[in-house]
Design a protein around this motif. Structure first.
Motif, PDB file in Angstrom:
ATOM      1  N   TYR A   1       3.613   9.232  20.071  1.00  0.00           N
ATOM      2  CA  TYR A   1       2.370   9.303  19.291  1.00  0.00           C
ATOM      3  C   TYR A   1       2.724   9.333  17.812  1.00  0.00           C
ATOM      4  O   TYR A   1       3.536  10.164  17.382  1.00  0.00           O
ATOM      5  CB  TYR A   1       1.557  10.541  19.658  1.00  0.00           C
ATOM      6  CG  TYR A   1       0.233  10.622  18.925  1.00  0.00           C
ATOM      7  CD1 TYR A   1      -0.848   9.848  19.351  1.00  0.00           C
ATOM      8  CD2 TYR A   1       0.070  11.426  17.807  1.00  0.00           C
ATOM      9  CE1 TYR A   1      -2.055   9.887  18.675  1.00  0.00           C
ATOM     10  CE2 TYR A   1      -1.134  11.470  17.126  1.00  0.00           C
ATOM     11  CZ  TYR A   1      -2.198  10.698  17.567  1.00  0.00           C
ATOM     12  OH  TYR A   1      -3.403  10.727  16.903  1.00  0.00           O
ATOM     13  N   ALA A   2       2.152   8.421  17.040  1.00  0.00           N
ATOM     14  CA  ALA A   2       2.292   8.396  15.577  1.00  0.00           C
ATOM     15  C   ALA A   2       3.743   8.447  15.131  1.00  0.00           C
ATOM     16  O   ALA A   2       4.100   9.199  14.227  1.00  0.00           O
ATOM     17  CB  ALA A   2       1.497   9.542  14.950  1.00  0.00           C
TER      18      ALA A   2
ATOM     19  N   ASP B   1       0.810  -1.218   0.000  1.00  0.00           N
ATOM     20  CA  ASP B   1       0.000   0.000   0.000  1.00  0.00           C
ATOM     21  C   ASP B   1       0.844   1.269   0.000  1.00  0.00           C
ATOM     22  O   ASP B   1       0.311   2.372  -0.172  1.00  0.00           O
ATOM     23  CB  ASP B   1      -0.925   0.020   1.221  1.00  0.00           C
ATOM     24  CG  ASP B   1      -1.915  -1.124   1.205  1.00  0.00           C
ATOM     25  OD1 ASP B   1      -2.423  -1.434   0.115  1.00  0.00           O
ATOM     26  OD2 ASP B   1      -2.178  -1.697   2.273  1.00  0.00           O
ATOM     27  N   GLY B   2       2.149   1.125   0.230  1.00  0.00           N
ATOM     28  CA  GLY B   2       3.009   2.294   0.284  1.00  0.00           C
ATOM     29  C   GLY B   2       4.030   2.160   1.398  1.00  0.00           C
ATOM     30  O   GLY B   2       4.227   1.088   1.970  1.00  0.00           O
ATOM     31  N   VAL B   3       4.668   3.266   1.736  1.00  0.00           N
ATOM     32  CA  VAL B   3       5.702   3.282   2.771  1.00  0.00           C
ATOM     33  C   VAL B   3       5.083   3.677   4.109  1.00  0.00           C
ATOM     34  O   VAL B   3       4.454   4.728   4.230  1.00  0.00           O
ATOM     35  CB  VAL B   3       6.828   4.269   2.412  1.00  0.00           C
ATOM     36  CG1 VAL B   3       7.858   4.338   3.533  1.00  0.00           C
ATOM     37  CG2 VAL B   3       7.499   3.861   1.110  1.00  0.00           C
ATOM     38  N   VAL B   4       5.268   2.823   5.105  1.00  0.00           N
ATOM     39  CA  VAL B   4       4.792   3.093   6.460  1.00  0.00           C
ATOM     40  C   VAL B   4       5.933   3.724   7.253  1.00  0.00           C
ATOM     41  O   VAL B   4       6.983   3.102   7.439  1.00  0.00           O
ATOM     42  CB  VAL B   4       4.320   1.792   7.155  1.00  0.00           C
ATOM     43  CG1 VAL B   4       3.920   2.080   8.600  1.00  0.00           C
ATOM     44  CG2 VAL B   4       3.167   1.175   6.395  1.00  0.00           C
TER      45      VAL B   4
ATOM     46  N   GLY C   1       1.907  18.880   9.775  1.00  0.00           N
ATOM     47  CA  GLY C   1       1.995  19.641  11.019  1.00  0.00           C
ATOM     48  C   GLY C   1       2.117  18.738  12.225  1.00  0.00           C
ATOM     49  O   GLY C   1       2.778  17.694  12.187  1.00  0.00           O
ATOM     50  N   CYS C   2       1.465  19.123  13.301  1.00  0.00           N
ATOM     51  CA  CYS C   2       1.443  18.291  14.508  1.00  0.00           C
ATOM     52  C   CYS C   2       0.629  17.032  14.233  1.00  0.00           C
ATOM     53  O   CYS C   2      -0.534  17.121  13.813  1.00  0.00           O
ATOM     54  CB  CYS C   2       0.842  19.083  15.673  1.00  0.00           C
ATOM     55  SG  CYS C   2       0.587  18.094  17.167  1.00  0.00           S
ATOM     56  N   ARG C   3       1.215  15.871  14.482  1.00  0.00           N
ATOM     57  CA  ARG C   3       0.523  14.615  14.187  1.00  0.00           C
ATOM     58  C   ARG C   3      -0.767  14.461  15.018  1.00  0.00           C
ATOM     59  O   ARG C   3      -1.690  13.765  14.617  1.00  0.00           O
ATOM     60  CB  ARG C   3       1.459  13.435  14.477  1.00  0.00           C
ATOM     61  CG  ARG C   3       2.673  13.377  13.553  1.00  0.00           C
ATOM     62  CD  ARG C   3       2.291  12.854  12.181  1.00  0.00           C
ATOM     63  NE  ARG C   3       3.378  12.931  11.232  1.00  0.00           N
ATOM     64  CZ  ARG C   3       4.309  11.999  11.064  1.00  0.00           C
ATOM     65  NH1 ARG C   3       4.306  10.937  11.858  1.00  0.00           N
ATOM     66  NH2 ARG C   3       5.227  12.138  10.143  1.00  0.00           N
TER      67      ARG C   3
ATOM     68  N   THR D   1      -0.161   7.703   5.494  1.00  0.00           N
ATOM     69  CA  THR D   1      -0.427   9.101   5.134  1.00  0.00           C
ATOM     70  C   THR D   1      -0.628   9.907   6.416  1.00  0.00           C
ATOM     71  O   THR D   1      -1.749  10.302   6.747  1.00  0.00           O
ATOM     72  CB  THR D   1      -1.685   9.200   4.250  1.00  0.00           C
ATOM     73  OG1 THR D   1      -2.782   8.551   4.928  1.00  0.00           O
ATOM     74  CG2 THR D   1      -1.454   8.544   2.907  1.00  0.00           C
ATOM     75  N   PRO D   2       0.435  10.138   7.173  1.00  0.00           N
ATOM     76  CA  PRO D   2       0.303  10.883   8.425  1.00  0.00           C
ATOM     77  C   PRO D   2      -0.118  12.321   8.171  1.00  0.00           C
ATOM     78  O   PRO D   2       0.200  12.896   7.125  1.00  0.00           O
ATOM     79  CB  PRO D   2       1.711  10.813   9.026  1.00  0.00           C
ATOM     80  CG  PRO D   2       2.612  10.604   7.862  1.00  0.00           C
ATOM     81  CD  PRO D   2       1.838   9.776   6.893  1.00  0.00           C
TER      82      PRO D   2
END
Length: 351
Positions: free
Chosen positions: A241-242, A30-33, A297-299, A293-294
């Protein structure tokens, strides 16, 4: 100066573990994590760093990467990991094999799957001791029995002959701790080691880790979802976080005066003994973002209820806040705003 893979510098000249600007990503269909995105922290000798955060925040990936337990075919690692001055991100697998189980060891979350069902517990504890110390089978077996006794397994000489399925959950976890500590590692990574245990056994395991840390002087990274466990176990806390760190400080600093809205949410979502019977919990709104897709800006900004108080409209969605060294939080709120919000709005809810 070019870094040399596995090149050591004298011990005691800095933190036991130093991680700088670590990035870990996985290639998927699905893409790059981007599982870890720009993480930096230190672990001192004889101290415990507690890492907390929701599932998917990058806690376990970070620590598996430290030990080189990732698949290089699908994983890209950038940054710097120094263990007692030895660079690990560029080290060959042969160098990492000398580190794992010897200089650094890991206690996995589920000992039933981490321990092999085909070999006795004693043999599995003895094997790394033979590998790293060149001990004979007899000497390694005696060391395994000694370690089982040290972690509180009754009748250790006989129980060393048993297989993992013959141990209870708490005893398997103790056996995992014995295996991790058999070579007196400098760094111990404990990945949610008490999650599946009842509270009585959990307390015993935590006391055991603290006693063994005093004896061996190991630095510990303790990963958990349980802030109560962190309060009892850790000296320092890093909130993730994230894929990144959003707050860092000592246990007293973070738990008594947290500075980040995500940390406020974690504390506020904990059940309290003095709350009304049947009172609903207060979860953090929304869900963690996809690391494919994070958010920009701030996650945390899509879930944050305080972003409207930040100066500059839309700043949280466009500018990623940085986490300074020492006591810090990655948030665009000013220090005065954080202090006021916590004192007047958050702390009264926590009691």
């Amino acid at each position: 100066m070019t870094k040399q893979a596995g090149a050591p510098i004298p011990a005691g000249t800095g933190p036991l573990l130093s991680v700088r600007d670590l990035h870990v990503s996985f290639r998927t269909e699905d893409g790059v994590v981007r599982a870890v995105d720009g993480l930096s922290f230190d672990v001192e000798r004889g101290r415990t760093l507690g890492i907390v955060g929701e599932s998917g925040s990058g806690k376990s990936v970070t620590n598996l990467t430290i030990l080189g337990l990732h698949n290089p075919m699908f994983t890209t690692v950038e940054g710097e990991i120094l263990l007692d001055g030895r660079e690990l991100t560029t080290a060959r697998e042969s160098e990492l094999e000398k580190v794992r189980g010897n200089k650094a060891a890991m206690i996995f979350q589920d000992p039933l799957t981490a321990l092999s069902p085909y070999y006795t517990v004693g043999r599995q504890i003895a094997e790394p001791y033979m590998k790293h110390n060149g001990a004979s089978k007899k000497a390694a077996w005696e060391r395994a029995v000694e370690m089982l006794a040290k972690v509180g397994i009754p009748n250790p000489r006989e129980r060393a002959k048993d297989y993992p399925h013959q141990f209870s959950g708490g005893m398997r976890q103790r056996a995992m701790i014995a295996m991790a500590l058999v070579c007196d590692p400098d760094l111990l990574v404990a990945d949610e080691p008490t999650t599946a245990l009842d509270v009585t056994v959990q307390a015993q395991i935590l006391d055991l880790l603290k006693d063994l840390q005093q004896e061996f002087g190991s630095g510990i990274i303790f990963i958990t979802h349980d802030l109560g466990v962190i309060a009892d176990m850790a000296d320092d806390i890093m909130v993730m976080y994230a894929g990144g760190a959003v707050e860092r400080g000592t246990v007293d600093e973070v738990l008594r005066a947290p500075q980040h809205p995500y940390t406020w949410g974690l504390l506020n979502s904990m059940p309290r003994l003095d709350s009304d019977l049947g009172a609903p919990l207060a979860p953090i709104p929304g869900t963690p973002p996809s690391l494919l897709t994070p958010p920009s800006g701030c996650r945390f900004h899509p879930r944050c209820t305080f972003q409207d108080r930040v100066e500059g409209a839309g700043r949280c969605g466009t500018e990623r806040p940085l986490l300074a060294s020492g006591r810090a939080s990655a948030c665009h709120l000013t220090a005065d705003q954080k202090r006021t919000i916590f004192t007047e709005e958050i702390k009264p809810r926590l009691g």
